[in-house]
Design a protein around this motif. Structure first.
Motif, PDB file in Angstrom:
ATOM      1  N   GLY A 116      55.708  19.384  32.498  1.00 46.94           N
ATOM      2  CA  GLY A 116      55.381  18.548  33.652  1.00 46.94           C
ATOM      3  C   GLY A 116      56.368  18.850  34.755  1.00 46.94           C
ATOM      4  N   THR A 117      55.902  18.803  36.003  1.00 42.09           N
ATOM      5  CA  THR A 117      56.754  19.240  37.099  1.00 42.09           C
ATOM      6  C   THR A 117      56.306  18.628  38.417  1.00 42.09           C
ATOM      7  OG1 THR A 117      57.537  21.207  38.279  1.00 42.09           O
ATOM      8  CG2 THR A 117      55.283  21.282  37.480  1.00 42.09           C
ATOM      9  N   SER A 118      57.193  18.663  39.410  1.00 43.29           N
ATOM     10  CA  SER A 118      56.766  18.343  40.774  1.00 43.29           C
ATOM     11  C   SER A 118      57.036  19.541  41.676  1.00 43.29           C
ATOM     12  CB  SER A 118      57.494  17.103  41.280  1.00 43.29           C
ATOM     13  OG  SER A 118      58.884  17.295  41.158  1.00 43.29           O
ATOM     14  N   ASP A 119      57.157  20.710  41.052  1.00 39.30           N
ATOM     15  CA  ASP A 119      57.446  21.940  41.794  1.00 39.30           C
ATOM     16  C   ASP A 119      56.237  22.873  41.707  1.00 39.30           C
ATOM     17  OD1 ASP A 119      58.359  24.275  42.834  1.00 39.30           O
ATOM     18  OD2 ASP A 119      59.987  24.577  41.379  1.00 39.30           O
ATOM     19  N   TYR A 120      55.629  23.136  42.846  1.00 39.34           N
ATOM     20  CA  TYR A 120      54.428  23.982  42.847  1.00 39.34           C
ATOM     21  C   TYR A 120      54.692  25.382  42.276  1.00 39.34           C
ATOM     22  CZ  TYR A 120      51.086  20.980  45.258  1.00 39.34           C
ATOM     23  OH  TYR A 120      50.199  19.984  45.557  1.00 39.34           O
ATOM     24  N   ALA A 121      55.925  25.833  42.337  1.00 41.63           N
ATOM     25  CA  ALA A 121      56.217  27.195  41.843  1.00 41.63           C
ATOM     26  C   ALA A 121      55.804  27.336  40.376  1.00 41.63           C
ATOM     27  CB  ALA A 121      57.698  27.511  42.020  1.00 41.63           C
ATOM     28  N   ALA A 122      55.790  26.210  39.643  1.00 38.17           N
ATOM     29  CA  ALA A 122      55.484  26.277  38.206  1.00 38.17           C
ATOM     30  C   ALA A 122      54.022  26.632  37.935  1.00 38.17           C
ATOM     31  CB  ALA A 122      55.816  24.939  37.542  1.00 38.17           C
ATOM     32  N   ILE A 123      53.153  26.517  38.935  1.00 34.91           N
ATOM     33  CA  ILE A 123      51.729  26.834  38.681  1.00 34.91           C
ATOM     34  C   ILE A 123      51.439  28.317  38.907  1.00 34.91           C
ATOM     35  CG2 ILE A 123      51.071  24.486  39.353  1.00 34.91           C
ATOM     36  CD1 ILE A 123      49.675  25.657  41.842  1.00 34.91           C
ATOM     37  N   ALA A 124      52.476  29.082  39.201  1.00 34.10           N
ATOM     38  CA  ALA A 124      52.286  30.516  39.504  1.00 34.10           C
ATOM     39  C   ALA A 124      51.515  31.204  38.389  1.00 34.10           C
ATOM     40  CB  ALA A 124      53.645  31.182  39.696  1.00 34.10           C
ATOM     41  N   GLY A 125      50.543  31.983  38.780  1.00 32.20           N
ATOM     42  CA  GLY A 125      49.798  32.805  37.822  1.00 32.20           C
ATOM     43  C   GLY A 125      48.797  32.031  36.980  1.00 32.20           C
ATOM     44  N   SER A 126      48.484  30.797  37.322  1.00 35.91           N
ATOM     45  CA  SER A 126      47.521  30.026  36.513  1.00 35.91           C
ATOM     46  C   SER A 126      46.139  30.681  36.566  1.00 35.91           C
ATOM     47  CB  SER A 126      47.412  28.594  37.036  1.00 35.91           C
ATOM     48  OG  SER A 126      48.624  27.923  36.846  1.00 35.91           O
ATOM     49  N   ASP A 127      45.447  30.620  35.420  1.00 31.45           N
ATOM     50  CA  ASP A 127      44.076  31.152  35.366  1.00 31.45           C
ATOM     51  C   ASP A 127      43.080  30.140  35.912  1.00 31.45           C
ATOM     52  OD1 ASP A 127      44.572  33.674  33.782  1.00 31.45           O
ATOM     53  OD2 ASP A 127      45.486  32.171  32.471  1.00 31.45           O
ATOM     54  N   VAL A 128      43.357  28.875  35.615  1.00 32.57           N
ATOM     55  CA  VAL A 128      42.477  27.785  36.065  1.00 32.57           C
ATOM     56  C   VAL A 128      43.358  26.689  36.644  1.00 32.57           C
ATOM     57  CG1 VAL A 128      40.940  25.931  35.261  1.00 32.57           C
ATOM     58  CG2 VAL A 128      40.633  28.244  34.377  1.00 32.57           C
ATOM     59  N   VAL A 129      42.889  26.079  37.727  1.00 30.00           N
ATOM     60  CA  VAL A 129      43.559  24.889  38.268  1.00 30.00           C
ATOM     61  C   VAL A 129      42.519  23.771  38.349  1.00 30.00           C
ATOM     62  CG1 VAL A 129      44.884  23.888  40.164  1.00 30.00           C
ATOM     63  CG2 VAL A 129      45.033  26.352  39.719  1.00 30.00           C
ATOM     64  N   ILE A 130      42.852  22.620  37.787  1.00 32.82           N
ATOM     65  CA  ILE A 130      41.947  21.471  37.888  1.00 32.82           C
ATOM     66  C   ILE A 130      42.662  20.397  38.715  1.00 32.82           C
ATOM     67  CG2 ILE A 130      40.528  19.787  36.656  1.00 32.82           C
ATOM     68  CD1 ILE A 130      40.576  21.627  34.207  1.00 32.82           C
ATOM     69  N   VAL A 131      42.014  19.970  39.781  1.00 28.39           N
ATOM     70  CA  VAL A 131      42.679  19.113  40.764  1.00 28.39           C
ATOM     71  C   VAL A 131      42.134  17.685  40.707  1.00 28.39           C
ATOM     72  CG1 VAL A 131      43.179  18.812  43.224  1.00 28.39           C
ATOM     73  CG2 VAL A 131      42.937  21.126  42.267  1.00 28.39           C
ATOM     74  N   THR A 132      43.026  16.766  40.380  1.00 30.80           N
ATOM     75  CA  THR A 132      42.646  15.347  40.359  1.00 30.80           C
ATOM     76  C   THR A 132      43.539  14.545  41.297  1.00 30.80           C
ATOM     77  OG1 THR A 132      44.167  14.864  38.541  1.00 30.80           O
ATOM     78  CG2 THR A 132      41.929  15.481  37.943  1.00 30.80           C
ATOM     79  N   ALA A 133      44.439  15.224  42.003  1.00 32.78           N
ATOM     80  CA  ALA A 133      45.397  14.519  42.870  1.00 32.78           C
ATOM     81  C   ALA A 133      44.654  13.693  43.907  1.00 32.78           C
ATOM     82  CB  ALA A 133      46.301  15.544  43.561  1.00 32.78           C
ATOM     83  N   GLY A 134      45.241  12.568  44.279  1.00 30.64           N
ATOM     84  CA  GLY A 134      44.622  11.720  45.293  1.00 30.64           C
ATOM     85  C   GLY A 134      44.452  10.312  44.760  1.00 30.64           C
ATOM     86  N   PHE A 135      43.773   9.507  45.538  1.00 30.30           N
ATOM     87  CA  PHE A 135      43.634   8.094  45.198  1.00 30.30           C
ATOM     88  C   PHE A 135      42.267   7.822  44.584  1.00 30.30           C
ATOM     89  CE2 PHE A 135      46.823   8.501  48.401  1.00 30.30           C
ATOM     90  CZ  PHE A 135      47.783   7.560  48.062  1.00 30.30           C
ATOM     91  N   PRO A 136      42.215   6.989  43.534  1.00 33.01           N
ATOM     92  CA  PRO A 136      40.905   6.605  42.990  1.00 33.01           C
ATOM     93  C   PRO A 136      40.342   5.397  43.742  1.00 33.01           C
ATOM     94  CG  PRO A 136      42.633   5.687  41.619  1.00 33.01           C
ATOM     95  CD  PRO A 136      43.321   6.387  42.774  1.00 33.01           C
ATOM     96  N   ARG A 137      39.100   5.091  43.435  1.00 33.61           N
ATOM     97  CA  ARG A 137      38.459   3.927  44.053  1.00 33.61           C
ATOM     98  C   ARG A 137      38.978   2.631  43.447  1.00 33.61           C
ATOM     99  NH1 ARG A 137      32.114   4.088  43.747  1.00 33.61           N
ATOM    100  NH2 ARG A 137      32.224   5.561  42.005  1.00 33.61           N
ATOM    101  N   THR A 138      38.841   1.560  44.215  1.00 36.62           N
ATOM    102  CA  THR A 138      39.028   0.216  43.652  1.00 36.62           C
ATOM    103  C   THR A 138      37.700  -0.516  43.823  1.00 36.62           C
ATOM    104  OG1 THR A 138      39.941  -0.439  45.766  1.00 36.62           O
ATOM    105  CG2 THR A 138      41.526   0.056  44.036  1.00 36.62           C
ATOM    106  N   PRO A 139      37.478  -1.622  43.102  1.00 35.78           N
ATOM    107  CA  PRO A 139      36.179  -2.294  43.182  1.00 35.78           C
ATOM    108  C   PRO A 139      35.783  -2.581  44.634  1.00 35.78           C
ATOM    109  CG  PRO A 139      37.463  -3.236  41.408  1.00 35.78           C
ATOM    110  CD  PRO A 139      38.384  -2.288  42.142  1.00 35.78           C
ATOM    111  N   GLY A 140      34.518  -2.313  44.944  1.00 37.07           N
ATOM    112  CA  GLY A 140      34.013  -2.553  46.296  1.00 37.07           C
ATOM    113  C   GLY A 140      34.074  -1.333  47.192  1.00 37.07           C
TER     114      GLY A 140
END
Ligand code: PYR
Length: 317
Positions: free
Chosen positions: A62-86
């Motif tokens: 686990g990391t907060s450094d983008y350099a660690a994703i170097a050379g990834s074959d697949v990236v799955i992105v879930t970053a961001g805010f989810p919904r709340t009711p309504g």
């Protein structure tokens, strides 16, 4: 042979579930990225420690450094805010467009050859932002929505018919929002189309209509129940099906938000259609014949997605 490297951007509920599934299915090593690096590192270590029990070998960090994703074959992105009711998915655009633009920059810098699957909402517009800001080829950037929407449709149909979910196929086209288009004509039980099952007396048209409506509201139903956050098990399973098809060159036919260049009469738009996913990324768009009502519903959905893309352009364009 070296293991695949899979980067997960966002270590929330979907990110953690993705990492767990990747371990259980032995799809590769995982880099779990989050601005909260400690959460990402904690989840990665916890999941890796389940490996000896479940019998999988995977390196997870686990990391907060983008350099660690170097050379990834697949990236799955879930970053961001989810919904709340309504909230609708579209209400998230102001918060999430900037987040996706930043993630895209990290991918452009560190793993421009990856296959990128976006899950963040509002989905179709966020895939557009990802492609624009990452500069990756269109066939290497897709959105996860159709697999999830059709899984929900399959489940509800299987429950109605009292048959195994395995024997139900279902088809959902269009944007991942209120205008999505579940297609009953192309949904089947062991190859028998749903309209034929209505004629056979297995169900009624009214019940099918209610299932179509429940499918379109599927995400909202869960948001309302959870009260905090949105669905994560089924979205993660759906993205894993897409990643697996790419990594193993399975060439599965899956509904995804893909870039249209004239198919279905739609040009220059990311929207949900069936595609073939293999080692080449999106290898083919499957263009099925739509009747007048289906075409009108699909075009309405595309118009709604275009409006969101225009809003995203104003935010990060
Ligand atoms: C859904 O549950 O439909 C999401 O978009 C996460």
């Amino acid at each position: 042979m070296a293991r695949n490297k899979i980067a997960l951007i966002g270590a929330g509920n979907i990110g953690g579930t993705l990492a767990h599934l990747i371990g259980l299915k032995e799809l590769g090593d995982v880099v779990l990225f989050d601005i909260f690096g400690g959460v990402a590192a904690g989840k990665a270590l916890d999941i890796m420690q389940s490996g000896p029990v479940d019998g999988f070998d995977a390196n997870m960090v686990g990391t907060s450094d983008y350099a660690a994703i170097a050379g990834s074959d697949v990236v799955i992105v879930t970053a961001g805010f989810p919904r709340t009711p309504g909230m609708s998915r579209d209400d998230l655009i102001g918060k999430n467009a900037g987040v996706i633009a930043q993630v895209a920059e990290g991918i452009r810098t560190h793993c421009p050859d990856a296959f990128v699957i976006v899950i963040t909402n509002p989905l179709d517009a966020m895939v557009w932002v990802m492609r624009e800001k990452s500069g990756l080829p269109h066939h290497k950037v897709v959105g996860m929505a159709g697999v999830l929407d059709s899984a929900r449709f399959r489940l509800f149909l299987a429950q109605e018919f009292n048959v195994s979910v395995e024997d139900v196929t279902a088809f959902v086209l269009g944007g991942h929002g209120d205008t999505m288009v579940p297609l009953t004509r192309y949904s089947t039980v062991a190859g028998i189309p749903v309209p034929d099952l209505v004629k056979m007396g297995w169900t009624t048209q009214a019940k099918v209509d209610a299932i179509v409506q429940r499918t379109a509201n599927g995400g909202g139903e869960i948001v309302k129940l959870l009260e905090k956050g949105s669905a994560f098990y089924a979205p993660a399973a759906s993205a894993i099906a897409m990643a697996e098809s790419y990594l193993k060159d399975k060439k599965r036919v899956l509904p995804c938000a893909a870039w249209l260049t004239g198919q279905y009469g739609i040009r220059d738009l990311y929207v949900g259609v069936p595609v073939v996913i293999g080692a080449g990324g999106v290898e083919r768009i499957v263009e099925i014949r739509l009747d007048a009502a289906e075409k009108a519903a699909f075009e309405k959905s595309c118009a709604a997605v275009r409006e969101l893309v225009e809003a995203a352009k104003r935010l990060v364009g």
